[in-house]
Design an enzyme around this catalytic site. Structure first.
Site, PDB file in Angstrom:
ATOM      1  N   HIS A   7      -2.234  73.870  40.097  1.00 53.68           N
ATOM      2  CA  HIS A   7      -2.651  73.708  41.481  1.00 53.68           C
ATOM      3  C   HIS A   7      -1.412  73.295  42.275  1.00 53.68           C
ATOM      4  O   HIS A   7      -1.148  72.105  42.474  1.00 53.68           O
ATOM      5  CB  HIS A   7      -3.768  72.664  41.613  1.00 53.68           C
ATOM      6  CG  HIS A   7      -5.135  73.253  41.508  1.00 53.68           C
ATOM      7  ND1 HIS A   7      -5.616  74.162  42.436  1.00 53.68           N
ATOM      8  CD2 HIS A   7      -6.113  73.083  40.588  1.00 53.68           C
ATOM      9  CE1 HIS A   7      -6.847  74.517  42.093  1.00 53.68           C
ATOM     10  NE2 HIS A   7      -7.170  73.891  40.980  1.00 53.68           N
ATOM     11  N   GLU A  34      -2.663  61.241  47.633  1.00 48.46           N
ATOM     12  CA  GLU A  34      -4.125  61.289  47.550  1.00 48.46           C
ATOM     13  C   GLU A  34      -4.824  60.467  48.624  1.00 48.46           C
ATOM     14  O   GLU A  34      -6.027  60.619  48.835  1.00 48.46           O
ATOM     15  CB  GLU A  34      -4.576  60.845  46.157  1.00 48.46           C
ATOM     16  CG  GLU A  34      -4.187  61.854  45.079  1.00 48.46           C
ATOM     17  CD  GLU A  34      -4.571  61.414  43.682  1.00 48.46           C
ATOM     18  OE1 GLU A  34      -4.941  62.274  42.866  1.00 48.46           O
ATOM     19  OE2 GLU A  34      -4.507  60.192  43.400  1.00 48.46           O
ATOM     20  N   HIS A  38      15.536  98.785  44.324  1.00 55.13           N
ATOM     21  CA  HIS A  38      15.738  99.169  42.929  1.00 55.13           C
ATOM     22  C   HIS A  38      16.206 100.614  42.843  1.00 55.13           C
ATOM     23  O   HIS A  38      15.654 101.508  43.489  1.00 55.13           O
ATOM     24  CB  HIS A  38      14.435  99.033  42.133  1.00 55.13           C
ATOM     25  CG  HIS A  38      13.848  97.657  42.155  1.00 55.13           C
ATOM     26  ND1 HIS A  38      14.451  96.582  41.568  1.00 55.13           N
ATOM     27  CD2 HIS A  38      12.700  97.189  42.726  1.00 55.13           C
ATOM     28  CE1 HIS A  38      13.705  95.500  41.753  1.00 55.13           C
ATOM     29  NE2 HIS A  38      12.636  95.846  42.463  1.00 55.13           N
ATOM     30  N   ASP A  55      -7.002  72.033  44.903  1.00 55.88           N
ATOM     31  CA  ASP A  55      -7.815  71.043  44.193  1.00 55.88           C
ATOM     32  C   ASP A  55      -8.246  69.932  45.148  1.00 55.88           C
ATOM     33  O   ASP A  55      -9.395  69.477  45.121  1.00 55.88           O
ATOM     34  CB  ASP A  55      -7.064  70.470  42.993  1.00 55.88           C
ATOM     35  CG  ASP A  55      -5.649  69.997  43.354  1.00 55.88           C
ATOM     36  OD1 ASP A  55      -5.131  70.357  44.433  1.00 55.88           O
ATOM     37  OD2 ASP A  55      -5.045  69.278  42.537  1.00 55.88           O
ATOM     38  N   TYR A  74      -3.573  89.948  54.722  1.00 58.23           N
ATOM     39  CA  TYR A  74      -4.351  89.010  55.522  1.00 58.23           C
ATOM     40  C   TYR A  74      -3.970  89.142  56.992  1.00 58.23           C
ATOM     41  O   TYR A  74      -2.795  89.224  57.350  1.00 58.23           O
ATOM     42  CB  TYR A  74      -4.091  87.578  55.068  1.00 58.23           C
ATOM     43  CG  TYR A  74      -4.504  87.286  53.649  1.00 58.23           C
ATOM     44  CD1 TYR A  74      -5.411  88.095  52.981  1.00 58.23           C
ATOM     45  CD2 TYR A  74      -3.984  86.199  52.960  1.00 58.23           C
ATOM     46  CE1 TYR A  74      -5.794  87.832  51.686  1.00 58.23           C
ATOM     47  CE2 TYR A  74      -4.363  85.921  51.653  1.00 58.23           C
ATOM     48  CZ  TYR A  74      -5.258  86.741  51.018  1.00 58.23           C
ATOM     49  OH  TYR A  74      -5.628  86.470  49.729  1.00 58.23           O
TER      50      TYR A  74
END
Length: 396
Positions: free
Chosen positions: A103, A373, A243, A108, A299
């Site tokens: 994560h 946290e 490439h 999370d 997106y």
């Protein structure tokens, strides 16, 4: 006791539980479209709250509906759940137990916060006028993304507005970033093959050299940014792959070129493939080569609704003080939250989770990425209080 103080006390009481959820999820990360155990953990945790209608819109996503005692608006709150293919280099106790999976972007924490929000709001069901939907989304990190699948599954049917948030190590703890209008860029990709004629390096006149032609293509692609559009518009075209060839003394027959396009303006975004094809056609024809071209729209840009963002802004200032509020410039990274915004108005914000004093300084997708946290409690409170504000005063 005011509602704000009561909610704060309820959140304070579950702070350690939210941290525990986040640490469990961090230990057992799962990649995009593989979040089976994560989804099951979320499902089972939600079941313990009561008063929720829980369903699985897709195999690895969860939706929970909290229907209030009185009719009203319907708002959706979204968290993403997937991890990244990164070998974690942190050394805390709850480090990833799965080699090569981590994560590394805070999902999370997003999931744990939304579980906390669901727990608090179920306790306050009698105060809710309308409905709150909790969307635990799979596969944000891997296009075509889980958001579009959830939209197609009907999670936004009847929804009036949606909000989401990202824990950001780039913002210090205590800061909350808001963007009015463009927030995150659209992200598209392209692949070009320049086809020439191979030959010996000693006789280039007998070959059609795709390397020299390809370098002209790369150089001219930059003209799109500097000459094909309004200078005040933001556009990034990055060639990230080139490439060709396998031997020092051989001119190859073809080269491949790949890259990324980031933009906010939908009109400009739609025209980029035409600009690239014009360049390819002119250069390859001038040198007798041909080309193959593939352009993939990824997106879309994340464009925040002005009114919903204003309501979020007011909530931030009232809860945490004006000094916590930070208006941030649009970010060139992308987010599939934009798939929801195509259907309903929404706003996506950034919650500060960096802390230099604790060594939480590494960027997202880094092997040592971490979050403070303490940001989880801030996120839970912001979502809970914003839910009431949006239900009462948001757009209809």
């Amino acid at each position: 006791m005011s509602q704000t103080i009561m909610i704060h006390d309820l959140i304070e009481a579950i702070k350690d539980e939210v941290i525990g959820w986040r640490r469990y999820l961090h230990k057992y990360p799962e990649l995009s479209f593989q979040e089976e155990k994560t989804a099951q953990f979320v499902y089972e945790t939600l079941q313990t709250f009561g008063d929720l209608e829980i369903s699985r819109p897709t195999k690895t996503s969860i939706m929970a509906r909290l229907i209030g005692q009185q009719p009203g608006k319907v708002i959706a709150l979204r968290a993403d759940m997937d991890a990244l293919p990164i070998e974690e280099e942190n050394n805390f106790e709850f480090v990833s137990r799965y080699p090569g999976v981590m994560h590394g972007c805070g999902h999370d924490g997003h999931t744990a916060m939304l579980l906390g929000v669901a727990k608090i709001l179920t306790q306050l069901k009698d105060q809710i006028k309308g409905e709150v939907r909790f969307l635990f989304q799979h596969a944000e990190e891997l296009p075509p993304g889980g958001a579009q699948e959830m939209v197609e599954a009907g999670v936004l049917d009847g929804v009036d507005m949606i909000i989401g948030a990202h824990l950001s190590s780039n913002l210090p703890l205590g800061k909350i970033g808001l963007s009015y209008g463009p927030a995150m860029a659209g992200a598209d990709t392209f692949k070009i093959t320049v086809v020439g004629k191979g030959g010996h390096a000693s006789q280039p006149e007998l070959a059609i050299d795709p390397i020299t032609i390809g370098t002209q293509v790369v150089s001219n692609l930059q003209h799109i940014v500097s000459r094909y559009q309004d200078a005040q518009e933001t556009l990034v075209i990055s060639v990230t792959q080139f490439h060709g060839g396998s031997a020092i003394n051989v001119i190859p027959s073809k080269v491949t070129i790949g890259g990324s396009v980031r933009s906010f303006n939908l009109g400009i975004r739609e025209n980029i493939p035409n600009f690239i094809k014009r360049i390819l056609k002119g250069i390859t024809e001038a040198h007798g080569a041909t080309y193959e071209f593939d352009y993939q729209f990824g997106y879309a840009p994340t464009i925040n609704d002005e009114e919903i963002t204003r309501l979020m802004d007011e909530t931030v200032c009232e809860l945490f003080g004006e000094e916590s509020r930070e208006i941030i410039k649009p970010i060139m990274a992308s987010e599939d939250f934009s798939a929801y915004q195509k259907v309903v108005p929404g706003s996506y914000i950034q919650i500060g989770a960096g802390n230099e004093e604790k060594g939480i300084i590494y960027p997202h997708h880094h092997p040592r990425f971490a979050i403070d946290e303490d940001a989880l409690e801030i996120g839970v409170e912001l979502f809970v209080q914003s839910s009431f504000r949006l239900l009462e005063t948001g757009n209809k």
